[in-house]
Design a protein around this motif. Sequence first.
Motif, short mmCIF file in Angstrom:
data_model
loop_
_atom_site.label_atom_id
_atom_site.label_comp_id
_atom_site.label_asym_id
_atom_site.label_seq_id
_atom_site.Cartn_x
_atom_site.Cartn_y
_atom_site.Cartn_z
N ILE C 18 0.87 -1.18 0.00
CA ILE C 18 0.00 0.00 0.00
C ILE C 18 0.90 1.23 0.00
O ILE C 18 1.89 1.28 0.72
N ASN C 20 2.47 4.68 0.91
CA ASN C 20 2.58 5.34 2.22
C ASN C 20 1.49 6.39 2.43
O ASN C 20 0.90 6.49 3.49
N ARG C 21 1.28 7.19 1.38
CA ARG C 21 0.33 8.30 1.57
C ARG C 21 -1.08 7.80 1.75
O ARG C 21 -1.87 8.36 2.50
N MET C 23 -1.87 4.96 3.12
CA MET C 23 -1.97 4.46 4.48
C MET C 23 -2.09 5.63 5.47
O MET C 23 -2.85 5.58 6.43
N LEU C 24 -1.35 6.69 5.20
CA LEU C 24 -1.41 7.87 6.07
C LEU C 24 -2.84 8.37 6.19
O LEU C 24 -3.32 8.63 7.29
N VAL C 27 -5.02 6.02 8.33
CA VAL C 27 -4.77 6.09 9.77
C VAL C 27 -5.26 7.43 10.32
O VAL C 27 -5.83 7.51 11.40
N PHE C 28 -5.06 8.49 9.53
CA PHE C 28 -5.55 9.80 9.94
C PHE C 28 -7.06 9.78 10.14
O PHE C 28 -7.58 10.31 11.13
N SER C 31 -8.01 8.40 13.36
CA SER C 31 -7.86 9.39 14.42
C SER C 31 -9.07 10.33 14.43
O SER C 31 -9.60 10.68 15.49
N MET C 34 -12.10 9.18 16.34
CA MET C 34 -12.10 9.45 17.77
C MET C 34 -12.52 10.89 18.04
O MET C 34 -13.18 11.19 19.03
#
Lengths: 349, 613, 208
Positions: C18, C20-21, C23-24, C27-28, C31, C34
């Motif tokens: 995948i 990197n960007r 995946m970033l 994951v962001f 966040s 939440m």
Amino acid sequence: MFNRPHLAVFVALLALFGALLIVGCNPDNPQSILDAKGPVAQRQLDLYWIIFWMALFVFVVVGGGLLYTVIRFRRRPGQGIPAQVHGNTKLEIGWTVVPAIMLAVIAVPTVISQFYISNAPSGDQLQINVTAHQWWWEVQYPDSGVVTANELHVPVGMTVSVELTSADVLHSFWVPKLAGKMDIFPGKTTSMWFRADEVGEYFGQCAEFCGESHAWMRFRVITDTPEDFEAWTASQLAQAAKPATPEATAGAGLFLSKACIQCHSTTPGVPTAGFPYPAPNLTHFGGRTTMAAGIMEMNAANLREWLSDPNEVKPGNIMAKEARAYTDPASALSSDDIDNLVAYLQGLR
Amino acid sequence: MASIAGVFRRPTHPAGVWGWITTVDHKKIGALYGVTAFFFFMVGGLEALVMRIQLARAGQDVVSPEVFSQLFTMHALTMIFLGVMPLSAAFFNLIVPLMIGARDVAFPRLNAFSYWLFLFGAIVLQSGWLLGGSPNTGWFAYAPLTSNSFSPGNGMEFYIVGLGVLGISSVAAALNFIVTIINMRAPGMTLMRMPVFIWMTLITSFLLITAFPVITVGLIELYFDRTFGMNFFNAAAGGDVVLWQHLFWFFGHPEVYILILPAMGIVSEVLPTFSRKPLFGYEVVVLSGIIIGFMGWAVWSHHMFTVGLGPIANSVFALTTMFIAIPTGVKIFNWIATMWGGSISFKTPLLFSVGFIAMFIIGGLSGVMHSIAPSDAQQQDTYFVVAHIHYVLFGGSLFAIFSGIYYWFPKATGRMLDDRIGQVNFWLTMIGFNLAFFPMHFLGLDGMPRRQYTYSSDMGWDIWNFVSTIGGLILGVAVLVFLFNFFLSLRKGEIAGNDPWDGRTLEWSISSPPPEYNFATIPTVHGRDAFWEEKYGHGGKVPAGVSPEEGHQGGIHMPSPSYLPLIASLGLSIAAYGLIYSFAVSVVGAVIALAAIYGWALEPAAEPAGRES
Amino acid sequence: MHHSQAAEHATIATSTGIDNRKMLIWVFLGSECMFFGSLIATYLVYYGQSLPGTPTPGEILDIPTTSVSTFVLLMSSLMMVLAYSSVSRGNVRNFRIWILCTALLGATFLGFQVFEFTEFAREGLTPKTNLFGTTFFTLTGFHGAHVTVGVIWLVSLFGYSFKGDLTKDGGLSVDMAALYWHFVDIVWIVIFTVIYLIGVTNAPALIE
């Protein structure tokens, strides 16, 4: 695991550490939690001792293991590469299960005690409502109508149920020798209970940071015999004593002219609600054993100190900030004024 | 073409200060984190010493109660957010790419952005000292003491905005490390071959990205209450002040593990190296880290045992909290078992790691004592808790961090920290620490509440307070010894060589300090303890003699330095400051940040090879 | 130029495959869950807790109007899918049309929100009025702020399409914006359900 001499050394170590730890504390200290004087504090202390000895046991075993390991396996000259051991399933299971069992053992009394201290026993109860203020305690007895401050009189051996609320920020009600803490909030009530098994005087203190003079928000719980408690209640319901000396009479005049009366009621049973600023009811002020929220003994010298500069005694308090005597130089108290006020206040019994 | 699209001309090969300001090299950023965080660690220590001197005897007047309140609030905030967390971040930065065999983190510029935002957030948080008063409500900032009526002035704004900025910094860094660890591992480094430090970094990063949004929402609500007169924590409008406590501790407890898990990672690297044995029960240690991370979300109300949530809630949170003791204990047993049968070399890093275990046993056991909800009602908010948190945060996190500094300093600088001074440093720390904090257990049991600026002598608290202050002063000396060692060794320390400790992980396979590109050839990993395996093989073979200089540099293309992370974070921080003083300033800051982000998006991560070299 | 692109991307063979960007951004968004979760939790904790006599959701909220704006936002997600689909097939011209449509619908949604907010204020509900006002404006306001960021992002991509090459990496830059946009859309579905649909129907029963 242990042979005889090892076991003896181990027990000796345990006893030694235990003794060292225990002598660090002095149960005679006025707020020591190791000197329970009522069933709630006693429950909490019993639990404490169980976990204390368990923890000490674990500390001596594991800490001893650590010490033994680092001494026994220190690198020696010419030593080669040790066996590359990666793990051991039996050991892993063992040191997962054993702590789990120990925790399960302590969990049982934990839950039972939690329910015990959360629910006051049924039967004869004294109800007390406490309103916490920055930085003093307003105490009301709804059954008798007594209103006082910073000193709770309770009959010995009777269950006392306390309802707590705050007029401003968070506080926490704590009398270490009688019961653990209960936090206090504005806009809602919390409750707790305690019982004192011996006649005596117990120190209490606010335990939730509540601003500048948090350190000076203390109080006393005074346990009386049932007869003494009856007498105390009756005395609190009586009208304030008339000034008996010329100084006291002058002080009474100052109490009015300097507008003390606008916040401090001298009528029995009147709570703070409705006054411009919340302030202790002083009807029987002179009869209390302490002043300024349990931080000084009630005597002329301390009263004098307080009246001369309340901010010095209790930084940030409302009286120093708002009372005319301290904000308006024209109304400032002279030395004679203070003497007269001291005489008057001490006479309020 | 894209290279001139940025607002600012791109630095190509800046030297000196500009080299540091524009760097995107994870090792340099790690060093920046480390130095900045250590500076703030000393600030926090100084705050603590002033408090200890004030409390040395009853009824002293060294500082006013108002200043004392600011001191204990700022001491906690400084140590947690500006000391321990960024010190851990320094290790993440320095070590993670080296350990997983990567040339940098996934997003080097985002990494620089995180650092600068951390620095500016730290400045915002500390600026209260100069601008009319720091926050004074405790780091937990319980409503409604934080409202305008009880906390006028800008102290709480420095708290809100400072933590907000630091939160963005932490989340950005955590996102970066999650992607780096999941995506940038060298070939063959499967998840279960990752060093435990990498695992703990990963878990910590996940905790960061999930915990910080919660406190951010709490901070926003508090800010709205204070600035716009909203009602989140207004009891008069029916608001519940306990909501703040839930939001705060729902963040706050994972935060505790954010502080300790990296420390556990460091210890899990140091012990095997100095025992010359692999970590005992690797899988179990990793798994228990994951369990601790998860359970961190299920115990927040143990900070609220005296709130009156009821016996059921208290019992549940008591049990979940006790449960955490199991994976934590398992870790301790595995660390001891790692040393068992080993060949233990008593260098300074090992001393601090063993010290960590010993202190953490004490802190862990007092933690279990706190989990017993009914008796905790006596210990709550007394010095007993102060003792506990210092045993886990200082005896735990900071001991491990010192261990890590002594361990990886040679890798970062090429020189060894002096071991004899290191031993002095360790023993002074150990003695000072225990003298300072063990008596606090006694004070707590003797009924001394926390956060009181003084006490009267009729309470029986004088002796242990005095002892504790002496301990604090010894700790201060220990830190000075460390500083002396640091500066001395930086210039005159013994040359370290690639692998001074006979290390086990990949960072020891390359030169010290590592070249900008870390690995000339990306290593291929064949098992756990990759470098050890390479050196000794399964049957104890002679080191294969890997020379990192062998690979040729021509094909390596590293990210180029950039001003834009600094400018973007500066813009954001200006915007944040504007929230305190004037929204107009915020707009200016936002525009700067936006411009920088556009420039950032448009400039390539690495300049074309022609310009670069 | 091409060389640098190669240096930037081709050398990075990620462990998972995948980018990197991508995946970033995933994951962001985790966040962000939440973040909105905490705001929604606050809204729910204070649901029905406003002082009696102050405006209630049932009195203030206008479901028909907000249903229209919800539909608009949902449609924008569809446009976003079409935009990404175009760019991943290398059709930049169609991409520009669809991305503009997405941004326009997003802006329309924001217009609805501005209208809604002023209307509520006129009816006597401001953020200061009561707990409902405080939590409602904070939650929907932060969602609106996310939509605003999204619109700026989309317009920026539109602008960039004249300057740079969006089709490289299979349109990854657009894919990232699309993930964000769909996320913001889904958050709105939750908010609409919690505040409007369930909130209005149950409010009288809960407040008693």
